[in-house]
Design a protein around this motif. Structure first.
Motif, mmCIF file in Angstrom:
data_model
loop_
_atom_site.group_PDB
_atom_site.id
_atom_site.type_symbol
_atom_site.label_atom_id
_atom_site.label_comp_id
_atom_site.label_asym_id
_atom_site.label_seq_id
_atom_site.Cartn_x
_atom_site.Cartn_y
_atom_site.Cartn_z
ATOM 1 N N LEU A 118 -49.380 48.959 9.090
ATOM 2 C CA LEU A 118 -49.253 50.244 9.778
ATOM 3 C C LEU A 118 -50.363 50.451 10.806
ATOM 4 O O LEU A 118 -50.105 50.909 11.930
ATOM 5 C CB LEU A 118 -49.266 51.384 8.751
ATOM 6 C CG LEU A 118 -49.177 52.810 9.316
ATOM 7 C CD1 LEU A 118 -47.873 52.995 10.086
ATOM 8 C CD2 LEU A 118 -49.300 53.845 8.202
ATOM 9 N N ILE A 119 -51.599 50.110 10.458
ATOM 10 C CA ILE A 119 -52.725 50.332 11.370
ATOM 11 C C ILE A 119 -52.592 49.465 12.617
ATOM 12 O O ILE A 119 -52.759 49.934 13.749
ATOM 13 C CB ILE A 119 -54.053 50.052 10.645
ATOM 14 C CG1 ILE A 119 -54.270 51.085 9.533
ATOM 15 C CG2 ILE A 119 -55.218 50.075 11.628
ATOM 16 C CD1 ILE A 119 -55.535 50.868 8.731
ATOM 17 N N ALA A 121 -49.812 48.191 13.782
ATOM 18 C CA ALA A 121 -48.638 48.650 14.531
ATOM 19 C C ALA A 121 -48.984 49.858 15.398
ATOM 20 O O ALA A 121 -48.557 49.956 16.564
ATOM 21 C CB ALA A 121 -47.505 48.994 13.559
ATOM 22 N N MET A 122 -49.777 50.791 14.861
ATOM 23 C CA MET A 122 -50.178 51.975 15.624
ATOM 24 C C MET A 122 -51.081 51.591 16.796
ATOM 25 O O MET A 122 -50.928 52.098 17.911
ATOM 26 C CB MET A 122 -50.876 52.971 14.707
ATOM 27 C CG MET A 122 -49.982 53.611 13.664
ATOM 28 S SD MET A 122 -50.895 54.671 12.518
ATOM 29 C CE MET A 122 -51.584 55.874 13.646
ATOM 30 N N LEU A 123 -52.032 50.685 16.552
ATOM 31 C CA LEU A 123 -52.952 50.277 17.619
ATOM 32 C C LEU A 123 -52.215 49.552 18.737
ATOM 33 O O LEU A 123 -52.522 49.737 19.929
ATOM 34 C CB LEU A 123 -54.049 49.373 17.040
ATOM 35 C CG LEU A 123 -55.043 50.040 16.081
ATOM 36 C CD1 LEU A 123 -56.002 49.011 15.491
ATOM 37 C CD2 LEU A 123 -55.829 51.140 16.788
ATOM 38 N N ARG A 125 -48.978 49.950 19.490
ATOM 39 C CA ARG A 125 -48.121 50.925 20.174
ATOM 40 C C ARG A 125 -48.920 51.807 21.121
ATOM 41 O O ARG A 125 -48.438 52.186 22.191
ATOM 42 C CB ARG A 125 -47.397 51.786 19.140
ATOM 43 C CG ARG A 125 -46.495 52.854 19.736
ATOM 44 C CD ARG A 125 -45.550 53.430 18.710
ATOM 45 N NE ARG A 125 -44.630 52.414 18.202
ATOM 46 C CZ ARG A 125 -43.650 52.672 17.343
ATOM 47 N NH1 ARG A 125 -43.476 53.906 16.885
ATOM 48 N NH2 ARG A 125 -42.852 51.698 16.934
ATOM 49 N N MET A 126 -50.167 52.121 20.757
ATOM 50 C CA MET A 126 -51.008 52.947 21.622
ATOM 51 C C MET A 126 -51.687 52.139 22.721
ATOM 52 O O MET A 126 -52.373 52.689 23.568
ATOM 53 C CB MET A 126 -52.066 53.676 20.778
ATOM 54 C CG MET A 126 -51.481 54.769 19.899
ATOM 55 S SD MET A 126 -52.753 55.765 19.044
ATOM 56 C CE MET A 126 -53.427 54.556 17.907
#
Length: 281
Positions: A118-119, A121-123, A125-126
């Protein structure tokens, strides 16, 4: 007292093993006396210096951040008026304390996995990174990651003690502060924080004894061979070089060293606190 005697004092007989060349199957009294041989081996081992450094560093970081977060949470909750919201936040923050470290470690590994974590994936995507980072392969990051995970797991439980200390503050102090025109931040600074300093000092003194002995489960579960230089602690060293290799005398020497240093640190810190008691309290 019976539990204390059986599980804390009776096993001290086994400390004799640290001064002998004990082998499985022989009587402890029949084993050859070697004096401080195993301690010299321990102190001359390069892994020992790394393990001692890691033990102290991670426990100091966890103690410092954990105390700050626990005190901060307790102060914030004490200032909120909604009892339902306070109880909800309390439950959510101290619930991880009851979750096994095995579960916490697995959750952390999945969240920080370079593949679909999750971490990461978020990084991605941002736009901060282009590909997933294997967080648990970065030795220099291990102390920080370990501190954050251990603090998240335990600070909610510690906050209960500080909330109890805040609840014991004389209400007349708040009334006098209001009469003097003190706002919320002034009440926190001049009433709440000074009033819970004795509790902070007491819990810190109790935690000092674990600066060397504390740590095994979280480091063992979160560590791996890639970060062994930063994740190994004395208990893991005793397991790896002592128990796993059948050298029980060496493992016992590690335990004796842990206990001796912990008791010494506890007595020194307690003596310092007593000496400056008037200034602290």
């Amino acid at each position: 007292m019976l539990h204390l005697i059986l599980f804390q004092y009776v096993p001290l007989w086994g400390w004799l093993m640290a001064f002998k060349d004990y082998r499985v199957g022989q009587s402890l009294l029949e084993a050859d006396w070697v004096g401080f041989k195993h301690f010299r081996t321990l102190f001359g081992n390069s892994d020992f210096r790394h393990a001692l450094r890691n033990n102290i560093a991670m426990n100091v970081l966890s103690l410092t951040l954990g105390t700050i977060c626990a005190v901060g949470l307790a102060v914030v909750l004490s200032e909120l008026k909604s009892k339902v919201f306070v109880r909800t936040v309390q439950t959510m923050t101290y619930l991880p304390h009851f979750v096994s470290m095995v579960v916490i470690a697995n959750i952390a590994v999945m969240l920080m996995s370079p593949d679909n974590g999750l971490i990461n994936a978020m990084l991605i995507r941002m736009g901060f990174i282009q590909e997933g980072i294997f967080f648990f392969s970065k030795g220099e990051w291990f102390w920080i990651i370990h501190t954050l995970i251990v603090t998240w797991k335990g600070f909610g439980w510690s906050a209960i003690i500080y909330l109890a200390a805040i609840a014991g503050i004389d209400p007349s102090l708040y009334d006098a502060a209001k009469v003097d025109g003190a706002g919320r931040w002034a009440r926190i600074k001049y009433i709440i924080l000074p009033s819970i300093v004795p509790t902070i000092v007491l819990l810190t003194i109790l935690a000092i004894g674990n600066l060397v002995t504390g740590g095994f489960e979280s480091q063992f579960l979160l560590g791996n061979p890639l970060v062994q230089e930063y994740s190994d602690v004395l208990s893991i060293l005793a397991l790896r070089l002592g128990i796993n290799q059948g050298n029980f005398s060496f493992g016992t020497a590690v335990g004796v060293f842990n206990s001796a240093v912990s008791v010494s640190m506890l007595l020194v810190v307690n003596a310092i606190a007593r000496r400056y008691k008037s200034n602290i309290f």
